[in-house]
Design an enzyme around this catalytic site. Sequence first.
Site, PDB file in Angstrom:
ATOM      1  N   ASP A  44       0.829  -1.201   0.000  1.00 40.87           N
ATOM      2  CA  ASP A  44       0.000   0.000   0.000  1.00 40.87           C
ATOM      3  C   ASP A  44       0.866   1.255   0.000  1.00 40.87           C
ATOM      4  OD1 ASP A  44      -2.351   1.417   0.009  1.00 40.87           O
ATOM      5  OD2 ASP A  44      -2.705   1.232   2.163  1.00 40.87           O
ATOM      6  N   ASN A  46       1.475   3.362  -2.915  1.00 41.88           N
ATOM      7  CA  ASN A  46       2.108   3.781  -4.173  1.00 41.88           C
ATOM      8  C   ASN A  46       1.657   5.175  -4.606  1.00 41.88           C
ATOM      9  OD1 ASN A  46       3.365   1.303  -4.310  1.00 41.88           O
ATOM     10  ND2 ASN A  46       1.950   0.447  -5.817  1.00 41.88           N
ATOM     11  N   HIS A  61       3.115   3.254  -8.848  1.00 42.03           N
ATOM     12  CA  HIS A  61       2.914   1.830  -9.143  1.00 42.03           C
ATOM     13  C   HIS A  61       4.143   1.238  -9.821  1.00 42.03           C
ATOM     14  CE1 HIS A  61      -1.127   2.117  -7.777  1.00 42.03           C
ATOM     15  NE2 HIS A  61      -1.549   2.876  -8.774  1.00 42.03           N
ATOM     16  N   SER A  89      -7.050  -5.866  -5.867  1.00 44.03           N
ATOM     17  CA  SER A  89      -8.223  -6.400  -5.176  1.00 44.03           C
ATOM     18  C   SER A  89      -9.465  -6.311  -6.060  1.00 44.03           C
ATOM     19  CB  SER A  89      -8.466  -5.628  -3.878  1.00 44.03           C
ATOM     20  OG  SER A  89      -9.064  -4.372  -4.137  1.00 44.03           O
ATOM     21  N   THR A  90     -10.498  -7.031  -5.662  1.00 49.86           N
ATOM     22  CA  THR A  90     -11.773  -6.959  -6.390  1.00 49.86           C
ATOM     23  C   THR A  90     -12.371  -5.564  -6.303  1.00 49.86           C
ATOM     24  OG1 THR A  90     -12.823  -7.865  -4.395  1.00 49.86           O
ATOM     25  CG2 THR A  90     -12.334  -9.410  -6.174  1.00 49.86           C
ATOM     26  N   ARG A  95     -11.278   2.149  -9.313  1.00 49.50           N
ATOM     27  CA  ARG A  95     -10.331   3.244  -9.568  1.00 49.50           C
ATOM     28  C   ARG A  95     -10.502   3.769 -11.000  1.00 49.50           C
ATOM     29  NH1 ARG A  95      -4.643   1.797  -6.463  1.00 49.50           N
ATOM     30  NH2 ARG A  95      -5.589   1.389  -4.411  1.00 49.50           N
ATOM     31  N   LEU A 155      11.253 -20.623  -3.385  1.00 53.19           N
ATOM     32  CA  LEU A 155      10.226 -19.710  -2.898  1.00 53.19           C
ATOM     33  C   LEU A 155       9.000 -19.723  -3.804  1.00 53.19           C
ATOM     34  CD1 LEU A 155       9.357 -17.193  -1.066  1.00 53.19           C
ATOM     35  CD2 LEU A 155      10.382 -15.797  -2.879  1.00 53.19           C
ATOM     36  N   ARG A 212       1.644  -4.752   6.400  1.00 56.10           N
ATOM     37  CA  ARG A 212       0.965  -3.749   5.576  1.00 56.10           C
ATOM     38  C   ARG A 212       1.753  -2.454   5.628  1.00 56.10           C
ATOM     39  NH1 ARG A 212      -5.258  -2.275   4.326  1.00 56.10           N
ATOM     40  NH2 ARG A 212      -4.787  -0.485   3.010  1.00 56.10           N
ATOM     41  N   LEU A 219      -7.372  -4.779   7.187  1.00 63.36           N
ATOM     42  CA  LEU A 219      -7.081  -5.910   6.311  1.00 63.36           C
ATOM     43  C   LEU A 219      -7.515  -5.674   4.868  1.00 63.36           C
ATOM     44  CD1 LEU A 219      -7.955  -8.984   8.554  1.00 63.36           C
ATOM     45  CD2 LEU A 219      -5.725  -7.991   8.047  1.00 63.36           C
TER      46      LEU A 219
END
Length: 264
Positions: A44, A46, A61, A89-90, A95, A155, A212, A219
């Site tokens: 979070d 950007n 971004h 996210s959904t 945006r 990873l 975060r 969340l």
Amino acid sequence: MINGFRGGLFRKRQDGTDGKGQPERQGGLPVPDNVPQHVAIIMDGNGRWAKERGLPRIAGHHNGMKAVKRITKAADRIGVRYLTLYAFSTENWKRPKSEVEFLMKLPQEFLALELGELMENNVQVRMMGVRDLLPDYTLKAVEEAIEKTKHNTGLVLNFALNYGGRMELVLAARELARKAAAGQLDPEAITEETFNACLLTSDMPDPDLLIRTSGEIRLSNFMLWQLAYSEFCFTDVYWPEFSDEHFYEAIREYQRRARRYGGL
């Protein structure tokens, strides 16, 4: 020492100790004991990072993409097994169209640049989220990376793309309801394990640590089931400037905590 964390987290004590009488460790890698197996990050800040510098949001971004590479390498370096990044996210479809279009091109750009190095470092790429609404070029880039890295054993880099925690729970409930309606499942036999098997993360352990960035303490519809017993770390640092040392300090903070899972 990092000093921008909310709620007292990571705040350096005046006596120079970690609160348990031990000297505060400065820099370097976290101790190898008790490294979290799965780290999830809400990337979070950007847009605010760009705004403070008089730049367009898309510049934030783009610089955030550089942070993805930086933190992926940092996580791999200390033995984290799973790194889940909340990429889109959904709710992010709300945006401006131009920003959404730019965000949808980032996976293509990132993977075109970094897939070779991800292969060299034995990183396996995964994605969780609803694929239906993603543009063809975004989906093609992600699926190509998933296919090329599927046999890698290092990873696991898991992108949450077009993902929402509530949506994931609804989809799991629908799947169980369909099985029950078809007589394939006794509703009384549904357990946490049964439900978990219907989630997008059924083949991964729950996150041990959630980070975060940007100072927000919520969340935002991310991994609502899986984060039930995760440790949370919130930092004021914006994602584009989140460094290796910020990440390692979050790991050290995790290592200082005692996880009891409701017990003593």
